[in-house]
Write an enzyme that holds these catalytic residues in place. Sequence first.
Site, mmCIF file in Angstrom:
data_model
loop_
_atom_site.group_PDB
_atom_site.id
_atom_site.type_symbol
_atom_site.label_atom_id
_atom_site.label_comp_id
_atom_site.label_asym_id
_atom_site.label_seq_id
_atom_site.Cartn_x
_atom_site.Cartn_y
_atom_site.Cartn_z
ATOM 1 C CG ASP A 95 -81.352 3.859 -103.066
ATOM 2 O OD1 ASP A 95 -81.842 2.741 -102.925
ATOM 3 O OD2 ASP A 95 -80.201 4.162 -102.682
ATOM 4 C CG ASP B 230 -79.767 0.933 -97.371
ATOM 5 O OD1 ASP B 230 -79.189 0.456 -96.393
ATOM 6 O OD2 ASP B 230 -80.985 0.794 -97.583
ATOM 7 C CG ASP C 152 -76.484 4.379 -103.525
ATOM 8 O OD1 ASP C 152 -77.580 3.827 -103.717
ATOM 9 O OD2 ASP C 152 -75.567 3.872 -102.859
#
Length: 256
Positions: A35, A37, A197
Amino acid sequence: MSAVASLTARPRRSASVRTGHPNSAGAPRPTVVFDLDGTLVDTAPDLAGSLNHCLTLAGLEPTTLAEVRPDAGRGAQAMLRAAYARAGRPLPVDELAGQTARFLEHYTANIAEASTLYPGVALALDRLAADGSILAVCTNKTEALAVRLLDALGLSPRFAAICGADTFACRKPDPVHLHGTIDRAGGHRAHAVLVGDSETDMEAARRAFVPGILVSFGYDAGAPVRAMASATIDNFGELEPRLLDRLTSAFIPRPL
Ligand SMILES: O=C(O)COP(=O)(O)O
Ligand SMILES: [Mg+2]
């Protein structure tokens, strides 16, 4: 045989061929999908800058980085909605549309002003690549914004594929996005992991039958998300080939 000797005796993976098929030593090459961001890059400062640009032009007080961070991985509209709600101001559909366009225009021009790689990212990518892993990015940013950010940070050449929210017909948590990224990278779905996240990432991993590794330092690492993860790491030093081997060889998908 000592632990060190048994590790060094393990056949090395060849990094020379970009394919997920076993190399000549028979060892499958893991595909590590990241991922963006909140996982590779702390983008919250630039996202907060663009949000505050919009709020100021609407006559609202700027918001703090701490207020923005929990929504930083949810996209421009979620950040705008949350900021207007905090200010107690209604956000009609046409104003949301105008503010979203303004946000994206500002963010595109300022995408790498204050965004930074999380500690240890570059070393971890070096280490994984040297061990023969295929590396890719699967983000809910648009593909153009993701490439722009990774270009600015000098990271793009490290990835065999960079796939955004608009690359395929569906985005995370739809498994099409993750499977498409693995395929585009030349990887093998049965030897892949997703490092992310958020709940969106762990849900995408679960639905794609791929182990999900949660980073505890991102934007969304509460207890419910931790419970969805196959493993949680506190820093990139923990993203080791041994962890990938353990997860991909022993992975049993969780029931729906
Ligand atoms: O920009 C977003 O919506 C989230 O991006 P991410 O998937 O890289 O966390
Ligand atoms: Mg994220």
